[in-house]
Each structure stands twice: as structure tokens, then as C-alpha cells.
Design an enzyme around this catalytic site. Structure first.
Site, PDB file in Angstrom:
ATOM      1  N   ASP A  36      18.270  15.543  -3.287  1.00  0.00           N
ATOM      2  CA  ASP A  36      19.324  16.337  -2.635  1.00  0.00           C
ATOM      3  C   ASP A  36      19.162  16.504  -1.140  1.00  0.00           C
ATOM      4  O   ASP A  36      20.105  17.215  -0.637  1.00  0.00           O
ATOM      5  CB  ASP A  36      19.472  17.662  -3.415  1.00  0.00           C
ATOM      6  CG  ASP A  36      20.224  17.759  -4.740  1.00  0.00           C
ATOM      7  OD1 ASP A  36      20.844  16.809  -4.725  1.00  0.00           O
ATOM      8  OD2 ASP A  36      19.726  18.562  -5.505  1.00  0.00           O
ATOM      9  N   HIS A 239       4.406  -0.418  19.287  1.00  0.00           N
ATOM     10  CA  HIS A 239       5.296   0.287  18.256  1.00  0.00           C
ATOM     11  C   HIS A 239       4.455   1.450  17.650  1.00  0.00           C
ATOM     12  O   HIS A 239       4.904   1.707  16.539  1.00  0.00           O
ATOM     13  CB  HIS A 239       6.143  -0.507  17.483  1.00  0.00           C
ATOM     14  CG  HIS A 239       7.258  -1.503  18.312  1.00  0.00           C
ATOM     15  ND1 HIS A 239       7.559  -2.584  17.572  1.00  0.00           N
ATOM     16  CD2 HIS A 239       7.615  -1.581  19.524  1.00  0.00           C
ATOM     17  CE1 HIS A 239       8.509  -3.107  18.538  1.00  0.00           C
ATOM     18  NE2 HIS A 239       8.571  -2.616  19.502  1.00  0.00           N
ATOM     19  N   ASP A 256       6.394   7.373  25.100  1.00  0.00           N
ATOM     20  CA  ASP A 256       7.514   6.759  25.195  1.00  0.00           C
ATOM     21  C   ASP A 256       8.807   7.527  24.456  1.00  0.00           C
ATOM     22  O   ASP A 256       8.774   7.311  23.164  1.00  0.00           O
ATOM     23  CB  ASP A 256       7.678   5.388  24.616  1.00  0.00           C
ATOM     24  CG  ASP A 256       8.773   4.494  25.087  1.00  0.00           C
ATOM     25  OD1 ASP A 256       9.844   5.006  25.178  1.00  0.00           O
ATOM     26  OD2 ASP A 256       8.783   3.322  24.854  1.00  0.00           O
ATOM     27  N   ASP A 267      15.697   6.661  27.873  1.00  0.00           N
ATOM     28  CA  ASP A 267      14.546   5.802  27.419  1.00  0.00           C
ATOM     29  C   ASP A 267      13.469   5.998  28.476  1.00  0.00           C
ATOM     30  O   ASP A 267      13.652   5.121  29.598  1.00  0.00           O
ATOM     31  CB  ASP A 267      15.012   4.403  27.225  1.00  0.00           C
ATOM     32  CG  ASP A 267      13.937   3.412  26.319  1.00  0.00           C
ATOM     33  OD1 ASP A 267      12.628   4.113  26.002  1.00  0.00           O
ATOM     34  OD2 ASP A 267      13.932   2.297  26.249  1.00  0.00           O
ATOM     35  N   HIS A 346       5.772  -7.999  26.730  1.00  0.00           N
ATOM     36  CA  HIS A 346       7.032  -7.832  26.467  1.00  0.00           C
ATOM     37  C   HIS A 346       7.729  -8.001  27.885  1.00  0.00           C
ATOM     38  O   HIS A 346       7.301  -8.206  28.800  1.00  0.00           O
ATOM     39  CB  HIS A 346       7.157  -6.372  25.897  1.00  0.00           C
ATOM     40  CG  HIS A 346       6.579  -5.191  26.743  1.00  0.00           C
ATOM     41  ND1 HIS A 346       7.346  -4.523  27.938  1.00  0.00           N
ATOM     42  CD2 HIS A 346       5.641  -4.400  26.607  1.00  0.00           C
ATOM     43  CE1 HIS A 346       6.694  -3.796  28.231  1.00  0.00           C
ATOM     44  NE2 HIS A 346       5.683  -3.517  27.871  1.00  0.00           N
ATOM     45  N   HIS A 350      15.765  -3.730  29.390  1.00  0.00           N
ATOM     46  CA  HIS A 350      16.946  -4.209  28.397  1.00  0.00           C
ATOM     47  C   HIS A 350      18.119  -3.176  28.723  1.00  0.00           C
ATOM     48  O   HIS A 350      17.939  -2.191  29.328  1.00  0.00           O
ATOM     49  CB  HIS A 350      16.598  -3.881  26.835  1.00  0.00           C
ATOM     50  CG  HIS A 350      15.774  -2.418  26.715  1.00  0.00           C
ATOM     51  ND1 HIS A 350      16.722  -1.151  26.715  1.00  0.00           N
ATOM     52  CD2 HIS A 350      14.464  -2.111  26.606  1.00  0.00           C
ATOM     53  CE1 HIS A 350      15.675  -0.292  26.404  1.00  0.00           C
ATOM     54  NE2 HIS A 350      14.773  -0.851  26.342  1.00  0.00           N
ATOM     55  N   HIS A 357      18.661   0.039  22.981  1.00  0.00           N
ATOM     56  CA  HIS A 357      18.614  -1.307  23.253  1.00  0.00           C
ATOM     57  C   HIS A 357      20.130  -1.605  23.219  1.00  0.00           C
ATOM     58  O   HIS A 357      20.841  -2.035  22.135  1.00  0.00           O
ATOM     59  CB  HIS A 357      17.745  -2.269  22.199  1.00  0.00           C
ATOM     60  CG  HIS A 357      16.382  -2.012  22.427  1.00  0.00           C
ATOM     61  ND1 HIS A 357      15.241  -2.444  21.520  1.00  0.00           N
ATOM     62  CD2 HIS A 357      15.619  -1.445  23.145  1.00  0.00           C
ATOM     63  CE1 HIS A 357      14.109  -2.027  21.983  1.00  0.00           C
ATOM     64  NE2 HIS A 357      14.351  -1.293  22.938  1.00  0.00           N
ATOM     65  N   GLU A 380      10.602  -1.478  32.666  1.00  0.00           N
ATOM     66  CA  GLU A 380       9.350  -0.884  31.879  1.00  0.00           C
ATOM     67  C   GLU A 380       8.381  -1.741  31.974  1.00  0.00           C
ATOM     68  O   GLU A 380       7.850  -2.117  30.952  1.00  0.00           O
ATOM     69  CB  GLU A 380       9.888  -0.492  30.606  1.00  0.00           C
ATOM     70  CG  GLU A 380      10.639  -1.624  29.815  1.00  0.00           C
ATOM     71  CD  GLU A 380      10.931  -0.948  28.297  1.00  0.00           C
ATOM     72  OE1 GLU A 380      10.158  -0.576  27.740  1.00  0.00           O
ATOM     73  OE2 GLU A 380      12.088  -1.047  27.999  1.00  0.00           O
ATOM     74  N   TYR A 384      -1.749  -3.494  28.624  1.00  0.00           N
ATOM     75  CA  TYR A 384      -2.426  -3.200  27.535  1.00  0.00           C
ATOM     76  C   TYR A 384      -3.613  -3.941  27.324  1.00  0.00           C
ATOM     77  O   TYR A 384      -3.650  -4.740  27.127  1.00  0.00           O
ATOM     78  CB  TYR A 384      -1.363  -3.407  26.482  1.00  0.00           C
ATOM     79  CG  TYR A 384      -0.045  -2.890  26.781  1.00  0.00           C
ATOM     80  CD1 TYR A 384       0.349  -1.656  26.585  1.00  0.00           C
ATOM     81  CD2 TYR A 384       1.085  -3.670  27.227  1.00  0.00           C
ATOM     82  CE1 TYR A 384       1.691  -1.119  26.896  1.00  0.00           C
ATOM     83  CE2 TYR A 384       2.232  -3.266  27.319  1.00  0.00           C
ATOM     84  CZ  TYR A 384       2.496  -1.908  27.500  1.00  0.00           C
ATOM     85  OH  TYR A 384       3.479  -1.417  27.593  1.00  0.00           O
ATOM     86  N   ARG A 401       2.188   2.086  30.258  1.00  0.00           N
ATOM     87  CA  ARG A 401       3.575   1.617  30.508  1.00  0.00           C
ATOM     88  C   ARG A 401       4.376   2.640  31.585  1.00  0.00           C
ATOM     89  O   ARG A 401       4.165   3.932  31.167  1.00  0.00           O
ATOM     90  CB  ARG A 401       4.472   1.363  29.171  1.00  0.00           C
ATOM     91  CG  ARG A 401       5.896   1.059  29.398  1.00  0.00           C
ATOM     92  CD  ARG A 401       6.392   0.486  28.079  1.00  0.00           C
ATOM     93  NE  ARG A 401       6.755   1.403  27.241  1.00  0.00           N
ATOM     94  CZ  ARG A 401       5.782   1.224  26.174  1.00  0.00           C
ATOM     95  NH1 ARG A 401       4.925   0.500  26.082  1.00  0.00           N
ATOM     96  NH2 ARG A 401       5.965   2.193  24.846  1.00  0.00           N
ATOM     97  N   GLU A 403       8.387   3.684  32.444  1.00  0.00           N
ATOM     98  CA  GLU A 403       9.609   3.191  32.100  1.00  0.00           C
ATOM     99  C   GLU A 403      10.647   4.026  32.754  1.00  0.00           C
ATOM    100  O   GLU A 403      10.618   5.468  32.446  1.00  0.00           O
ATOM    101  CB  GLU A 403       9.843   2.939  30.521  1.00  0.00           C
ATOM    102  CG  GLU A 403      11.226   2.694  30.243  1.00  0.00           C
ATOM    103  CD  GLU A 403      11.536   2.381  28.754  1.00  0.00           C
ATOM    104  OE1 GLU A 403      10.596   3.234  27.937  1.00  0.00           O
ATOM    105  OE2 GLU A 403      12.262   1.737  28.213  1.00  0.00           O
TER     106      GLU A 403
HETATM  107  N1  GLY Z   1      11.698   2.834  23.544  1.00  0.00           N
HETATM  108  C1  GLY Z   1      12.076   1.624  23.194  1.00  0.00           C
HETATM  109  C2  GLY Z   1      11.929   0.666  24.238  1.00  0.00           C
HETATM  110  O1  GLY Z   1      11.251   1.265  25.473  1.00  0.00           O
HETATM  111  O2  GLY Z   1      12.338  -0.409  24.548  1.00  0.00           O
HETATM  112 MN    MN Z   2      12.886   0.604  26.638  1.00  0.00          MN
HETATM  113 MN    MN Z   3      11.013   2.984  25.733  1.00  0.00          MN
END
Ligand code: GLY
Ligand code: MN
Ligand code: MN
Length: 435
Positions: A36, A239, A256, A267, A346, A350, A357, A380, A384, A401, A403
Site C-alpha cells: 500500500d 556511483h 555529489d 548537479d 569519466h 553533460h 543528464h 565536473e 580518484y 570531484r 562540479e
Molecule cells: N550526479 C550525476 C552526475 O554528476 O553526472
Molecule cells: Mn554531473
Molecule cells: Mn553530479
């Protein structure tokens, strides 16, 4: 706040770009209930971009042509269900309030679509997003095809409506920029709060709670994505979302996290010391990532290629990694060999908008696309450093990071998230205030 007329203009613009035909844009399904439990509903961004209508079980049908027609299909009013789940507009009020030409109960969609598709050249739809909707679309088409002997022609083409919508969504209007700015403002306040609440011995989830507190307190509907609150080595898991560990004196904390406000996302990532002071080794890496980010932001301008900020960041990171003893050889050699990928795996950003994204092509005709005013992107870079052979031990488990959200403007660019402290001095000063 997006005006009603904006949604109407967007529908007209979409209709103008279609070569005749009929577009069907459904909203997102509700999450199945767990027994529920009721989960908050999040509309489909494409549907909402064109309608502003937030209820589930709805679809927009747009008939292109000399006099385009917008038709909403939505739930009927239901006094009993409204007691349990809340207000529903119903077709008549929805048509009036949201400015559609026509509106009908969603239960009539399958019966009406074959008539709407009769003698139309194409169906604009996003095949493959949802198998139930795919099956319904095939049903409509087959129903029209069954009428050929009565002289009715079925659409001969199925076109991806999102190709047109992605380009529209990529360039943000003044109203959208205002929404993104407000989402950014709330999210930067949350990062400041997190910096002031962190202490050795607290848990990652306690800091996550501080972020959520600030998001909701300031009116954001939800986090824009699962918050990453990663102390020490956890920052090297890109992640990481467990957010369950104890924060230790001497470690860094990577956060993040950002909110969604009225359908628009921020973000933001910041990385700061749990005890309020960066160690010498942490500062060495931090300054490199910060310089990489500054170089990347500097490359954001009208006419630059999508990849320019990434390349600018990579140069600084590669040089920095050589200086730190993480990579050997020349900067060009490190870029060429890709040795930097062991520590930076990475891309540097984006698109950002209704979705974190966000939609929009990154390449056109095989080339990185050029930046234009009104595009919004993240910048960003990170570094690491997992323990490993040849990695100086003083740097083990440092994950950083930084960003920000950046709007391309006529003058160059504007960082929407500057209010989140970023330099070593700013971060340490904000953390000091709290002690
Ligand atoms: N928080 C997702 C990214 O930085 O792409
Ligand atoms: Mn991002
Ligand atoms: Mn992010």
C-alpha cells in the site's frame, strides 16, 4: 514559473517542425505500489515540457498541419479516488486550465487514435521507451491499416518525436534559466549546510539528511538524483550511494547532490575535509582538480566545441598527475597513452536541464557540436586515487570531484552554482564558522 503561453508556443513550434502527421507523447507511468505504499510521482520530462500537466495516466496528441491541434488525454474526475489520491482535473478543466484545443478521457485514446491517424503521413512517437506504449501504437496503426479497403491510408512512416524535442530542450529559455538558477541556489545552500554540519564520527547518512532538509525546507520537490555522500575511500566509487559509513578525521568527504525544483535539476559536487582542514596531500590533488575545472570553465563559450572543456581539463589533470608521481613522461604522452584514465575515467560534463543528464546530441554529423547561448552543461573534473602499485602511498584513497552548472552566454559563460564554496580558503572559512 513557466507560463501557460510558453507550453502553447512549444507545441506550436513542435507542430511547425513536423512534416504533417500526428505526434503522441505519453507521460511517465506511476511506480507500482509496494503493497500500500505510495511513491511520489514524477512526470515524463518531454510530456511536461509540452504541457505543464503533472498528473499520471495522460498523453498529448499533437496534430500538425495548417491549423495544428493539441489534444490532451487524461484521467476523468473520480470523487472516490480523489479522496485517497488527491485532486484530478478531468478533461474539461484540464483543457481550460492548460490551454488545449480538446481533451478526452485517457480511456478513449485507443479508440480515437485510429481516426486521428487516418490519412496522415506519419506517426511521431518514441518507439522503444515503453513496451506497453509500443504495443498500443502498433494497435492504432494496424487499426488504420485495416481500413485500407475503405479508402483510408495509414501513416507510412514512424518518426522519432524526441529528435525534434531534444533540440528544443537543449536551448534553455529565460524562464527555464530562472528555474535552473533557483534549483542551483537551493542546492548550493545545501552544500554549505553540509560543510557546516560535518564532524569526525558523524555518518554519511547524517550529512545526506542535512542536504535533504535544505532541499525540502526551501521548496524543492526532490533530490535530482541519488545523493552521493562519500567519505574517504568511498569517494573513489563513482556511483557510491550507500551513504552508510562513519566519517573519519583526516578523510575527505565528496558530496555529489542537488535538488529538482519545478521539473529542473541542479548537479553539484564539492569535496571537503571532514575535520575542516585539507592535509598537504589532499590540497595538492584538490588544487589540480580545481585548476582543471577553471580551465574547462574558461573553455565554455559560444562556438567552442563540446569537447573543448574536456580537453582543457585533461591537460591540467595530466600535467598534475605527472607532478604528483601518478603518471610518468610528458603531458602529451600521458594524454596520448590514456594513462590518466586510471585516475580520471569519466568525461568532464553533460547537458543539464529537466533531466540531470539532459537530452541533446553531443555530436552532429560525426563532429562534436558547437556551444550556443542558452545551453547549460556541467563541468565536473575529478581525480580518484585507489591504492595500487606505483601510486604514492600519501595519495591513497583520495577521491576528489568538483562540479558546477554552467550556462553558455553571449559574454562567455555564467557559473550558476558559484555560491557553493570551492577554493580551499573558502571551504575552510565556511567550515571554521561552524566550529
Ligand atoms: N550526479 C550525476 C552526475 O554528476 O553526472
Ligand atoms: Mn554531473
Ligand atoms: Mn553530479
Amino acid at each position: 514559473m513557466i507560463e501557460l503561453s510558453t507550453y502553447q508556443q512549444r507545441r506550436l513550434r513542435l507542430a511547425e517542425q513536423m512534416q504533417g502527421g500526428v505526434a503522441v507523447i505519453p507521460t511517465a507511468p506511476e511506480r507500482p505500489r509496494n503493497r500500500d505504499s505510495v511513491y511520489p510521482y514524477r512526470f515524463d520530462s518531454y510530456f511536461h515540457y509540452l504541457t505543464g500537466f503533472g498528473e499520471p495516466e495522460a498523453a498529448l496528441v499533437l496534430v500538425a498541419g495548417a491549423a495544428p491541434k493539441s489534444i490532451l488525454f487524461c484521467r476523468e474526475k473520480n470523487p472516490e479516488r480523489e479522496v485517497w489520491d488527491g485532486f484530478r482535473y478531468g478533461p474539461a478543466a484540464a483543457r481550460e486550465e492548460f490551454g488545449f484545443d480538446e481533451a478526452y478521457p485517457i480511456t478513449e485514446l485507443d479508440a480515437m487514435m485510429p481516426k486521428l491517424l487516418a490519412d496522415q503521413p506519419s506517426l511521431y512517437f518514441h518507439l522503444g521507451a515503453d513496451s506497453d506504449w509500443d504495443a498500443r501504437a502498433v494497435g492504432w496503426l494496424n487499426a488504420v491499416r485495416a481500413e485500407v479497403r475503405n479508402g483510408i491510408a495509414a501513416p507510412s512512416a514512424i518518426r522519432d518525436v524526441r529528435v525534434l524535442l531534444d533540440e528544443m530542450r537543449l536551448i534553455k529559455s529565460t524562464e527555464e534559466i530562472a528555474a535552473l538558477r533557483r534549483a542551483a541556489e537551493i542546492s548550493t545552500a545545501a552544500h554549505r549546510r553540509a560543510m557546516q554540519q560535518v564532524r569526525p564520527g558523524r555518518h554519511e547518512y547524517e550529512i545526506e539528511a542535512e542536504l535533504l532538509h535544505e532541499f525540502r525546507r526551501m521548496g524543492a520537490q526532490a533530490p535530482a538524483y541519488s545523493s552521493i555522500v562519500a567519505g574517504g575511500a568511498n569517494a573513489c566509487v563513482l556511483h557510491y550511494v550507500d551513504n552508510g559509513a562513519v566519517l573519519r578525521d583526516g578523510d575527505l568527504l565528496l558530496i555529489d547532490a542537488a535538488c529538482e525544483l519545478d521539473g529542473y535539476a541542479a548537479d553539484i559536487t564539492r569535496t571537503f575535509p571532514v575535520n575542516g582542514r585539507y592535509s598537504a596531500a589532499q590540497k595538492d590533488v584538490y588544487e589540480i582538480v580545481l585548476a582543471a575545472q577553471a580551465a574547462a570553465i574558461n573553455a565554455v563559450k559560444i562556438g567552442a566545441s563540446w569537447d573543448d572543456p574536456h580537453q582543457a581539463a585533461l591537460k591540467v589533470l595530466a600535467q598534475g598527475m605527472i607532478g604528483l608521481g601518478l603518471c610518468t613522461g610528458s603531458m602529451d604522452g600521458v594524454l596520448e597513452s590514456g594513462d590518466y584514465k586510471r585516475f580520471y575515467m569519466h568525461k568532464t560534463g553533460h547537458w543539464l536541464g529537466m533531466d540531470v543528464h539532459d537530452v541533446g546530441d553531443y555530436k552532429r554529423g560525426g563532429q562534436w557540436r558547437k556551444l550556443e547561448a542558452g545551453m547549460v552543461l556541467t563541468v565536473e573534473p575529478g581525480c580518484y586515487i585507489r591504492p595500487g602499485e606505483g601510486v604514492p602511498e600519501s595519495l591513497w584513497n583520495i577521491g576528489i570531484r568538483i562540479e558546477d552548472d554552467v550556462l553558455v552566454t553571449a559574454q562567455g559563460c555564467e557559473v550558476l552554482t558559484l555560491a557553493a564554496p570551492k577554493t580551499v580558503a573558502e571551504v575552510e572559512a565556511v567550515m571554521e564558522e561552524a566550529i
